[in-house]
Motif scaffolding. Structure first.
Motif, short mmCIF file in Angstrom:
data_model
loop_
_atom_site.label_atom_id
_atom_site.label_comp_id
_atom_site.label_asym_id
_atom_site.label_seq_id
_atom_site.Cartn_x
_atom_site.Cartn_y
_atom_site.Cartn_z
N MET A 1 0.75 -1.26 -0.05
CA MET A 1 -0.13 0.08 -0.16
C MET A 1 0.71 1.09 -0.06
O MET A 1 0.79 2.23 -0.60
CB MET A 1 -0.92 0.02 1.02
CG MET A 1 -1.95 0.85 1.07
SD MET A 1 -3.30 0.67 0.04
CE MET A 1 -4.16 -0.49 0.81
N GLY A 2 1.77 1.29 0.73
CA GLY A 2 2.88 2.50 0.79
C GLY A 2 3.53 2.67 -0.53
O GLY A 2 3.67 3.95 -1.02
N VAL A 332 -6.10 8.66 -0.19
CA VAL A 332 -6.70 7.42 0.52
C VAL A 332 -5.60 6.25 0.77
O VAL A 332 -5.30 5.62 1.65
CB VAL A 332 -7.57 7.01 -0.65
CG1 VAL A 332 -8.26 5.35 -0.15
CG2 VAL A 332 -8.95 7.83 -0.59
N LEU A 333 -4.72 6.12 -0.35
CA LEU A 333 -3.75 5.42 -0.16
C LEU A 333 -2.63 5.71 0.62
O LEU A 333 -2.06 4.79 1.63
CB LEU A 333 -3.00 5.36 -1.64
CG LEU A 333 -3.55 4.64 -2.73
CD1 LEU A 333 -2.76 4.37 -4.08
CD2 LEU A 333 -4.13 2.98 -2.53
N ALA A 336 -4.01 5.07 4.24
CA ALA A 336 -4.34 3.43 4.50
C ALA A 336 -3.11 3.07 4.57
O ALA A 336 -2.80 2.01 5.54
CB ALA A 336 -5.02 2.92 3.18
N SER A 337 -2.12 3.39 4.10
CA SER A 337 -0.53 2.77 4.06
C SER A 337 -0.15 2.88 5.85
O SER A 337 0.77 2.17 6.14
CB SER A 337 0.26 3.36 3.17
OG SER A 337 0.95 4.89 3.45
N GLY A 338 -0.21 4.14 6.20
CA GLY A 338 0.34 4.39 7.75
C GLY A 338 1.65 4.55 7.68
O GLY A 338 2.21 4.62 8.53
N SER A 339 2.28 4.77 6.53
CA SER A 339 3.58 4.97 6.08
C SER A 339 3.78 6.71 6.07
O SER A 339 3.39 7.27 5.70
CB SER A 339 4.23 4.64 5.01
OG SER A 339 5.44 5.13 4.56
N LEU A 340 4.78 7.07 7.00
CA LEU A 340 5.13 8.47 7.12
C LEU A 340 5.65 8.87 5.49
O LEU A 340 5.39 10.16 5.41
CB LEU A 340 6.11 8.83 8.29
CG LEU A 340 5.74 8.78 9.35
CD1 LEU A 340 6.84 8.88 10.84
CD2 LEU A 340 4.45 9.55 10.02
N GLY A 344 3.92 11.65 3.62
CA GLY A 344 4.80 13.03 3.13
C GLY A 344 4.82 13.11 1.62
O GLY A 344 4.77 14.22 1.23
N ALA A 345 4.67 12.20 0.81
CA ALA A 345 4.64 11.96 -0.42
C ALA A 345 3.41 12.58 -1.04
O ALA A 345 3.28 13.26 -1.96
CB ALA A 345 4.97 10.73 -1.06
#
Length: 431
Positions: A1-2, A332-333, A336-340, A344-345
């Motif tokens: 997802m990230g 949304v992505l 949902a990814s929970g990635s910082l 940031g992107a």
């Protein structure tokens, strides 16, 4: 997802760079300006309908930049506030204003008293042999069932000039704008500009401005760089009168609610050339509530849906539809990814387009000379010229909401309330 979030963010940035570059090329392209003699053979038609508190200021500002063209302010006989705003704008020019009774409508006795009433307000009615004034107020009877109320008024105008310009009542051309728009007809049969919304009023007015400012320059101009325009910006259009008559005149648009798109299709069907210029049309609209904002955007998206349904192409898909969907997908992505890194992107992918459109607005307005004639109106909110940072912050919000609103608009009923009337969206009898 990230990883998917990073890919979408990167794709949005690439498309932003492409659209921004194409728009910048269009903005710096040399433009021909019509001479004062050419402008004297121009009639500007403004269909007026009250309802926006900015109307008097916009009309007063608009007519000041249109001389020496003849300006007809077309008002409804039942619109007291619209007549008052039009009359005040005519008076503000310092020229004698008049009320015209269109020959084709002169038999409609129901509106003659209204015409006389406005004549008393303005101060003079044109007599036979009298030189026509710069600004005239035309009182119009109501349209028939199923007839576009704006087109109805345009059709009643007494136009004899070689060139006709259609200008919305919430829109003003900057000083020199009319000359540049008409000058584009040297290589075309119809020329249109691009809307730039004033950042003024409350939150919903500013969100509407962000919706338009975040998309207009990076859709109209890039599309025209890679192919002929499929539609026109109906807020400002210049065309040759004989070409309009050759495609059936305003009567051919009578039942079209998407009249700008219908006009473009008529011209295209007859092999006539449409040119998209970078001439800004300055728009000021008051949106008092969230419901009003949603109604306005829904109407516009329904109109845009007509273009997609009939003229879907690779350039429309890549330069309009995909960029419209990507901001919501990126958010949304990322969430949902929970990635910082993905978040940031995503933030960067939303911020960069807003910064690009701000830079483009600064560039397109940099070529506009100051309007000294409107100096006494500079206190009006419609004269806020510099793109504000609040608009930059609101553009990502409008961009994320747009795909949801577009889907909702296409799934719901195809009727809208427009200019005080309930109408069905369509292009009428246009091909």
């Amino acid at each position: 997802m990230g990883e998917a979030a990073l890919v979408v963010a990167a794709l949005l940035l690439v498309i932003t760079a492409v659209r921004g570059s194409l728009a910048a090329v269009a903005i710096v392209a040399p433009a021909r300006a019509a001479s004062p003699q050419d402008l004297a053979d121009v009639t500007v038609l403004v269909a007026v309908r009250s309802g926006d508190p900015l109307l008097p200021d916009v009309l007063a500002s608009s007519v000041r930049t249109l001389a020496p063209a003849r300006v007809l302010l077309l008002v409804d006989d039942d619109d007291t506030a619209g007549r008052a705003a039009a009359t005040a704008a005519a008076r503000a020019t310092g020229a004698t204003a008049a009320v015209l009774v269109d020959a084709a409508a002169a038999t409609a006795a129901t509106w003659r008293p209204a015409a006389r009433e406005v004549a008393d307000e303005v101060g003079a009615v044109r007599g036979e042999g009298t030189r026509r004034p710069h600004v005239e107020v035309v009182v119009c009877p109501p349209p028939g069932p199923g007839v576009n109320p704006k087109v109805h008024k345009l059709a009643l105008a007494d136009v004899r000039s070689r060139t006709v310009v259609l200008l919305d009542d919430d829109t003003a051309l900057p000083a020199g704008g009319l000359a540049r728009l008409v000058g584009a007809l040297g290589a075309a049969d119809l020329a249109t500009g691009v809307p730039v919304y004033r950042e003024q009023g409350g939150l919903w007015s500013r969100l509407l401005a962000a919706f338009v400012n975040g998309s207009a320059l990076v859709t109209y101009l890039p599309l025209a760089q890679v192919g002929p325009p499929v539609s026109v910006n109906g807020m400002v259009v210049a065309l040759r009168r004989d070409r309009l008559e050759g495609v059936g005149g305003f009567a051919a648009l009578a039942t079209a609610t998407c009249d700008d798109y219908a006009l473009a299709r008529l011209f295209r069907a007859h092999g006539l050339r449409i040119v998209q210029t970078s001439q800004p049309a300055i728009v000021a609209t008051t949106v008092p509530t969230a419901a009003a904002y949603l109604r306005t955007v829904r109407r516009w998206l329904l109109f845009a849906g007509e273009v997609v349904r009939r003229d879907l192409s690779a350039r429309l898909l890549l330069l309009v539809l995909v960029p419209t969907a990507l901001p919501l997908v990126a958010v949304v992505l990322a969430v949902a990814s929970g990635s910082l890194a993905a978040v940031g992107a995503g933030v960067a992918a939303l911020a960069v387009p807003a910064l690009v459109t701000r830079a483009l607005r600064l560039r397109v307005m940099a070529a506009v000379p100051p309007d000294a004639a409107s100096a006494d109106h500079m206190a009006s909110p419609i004269h806020t010229t510099s793109p504000g940072w609040l608009g930059v912050l609101l553009e990502p919000v409008a961009a994320v909401l747009a795909p949801l609103q577009a889907v909702a608009a296409q799934l719901g009923p195809r009727t809208v309330t427009w200019r005080g009337r309930r109408v069905r969206v369509g292009i009428g009898t246009a091909p």
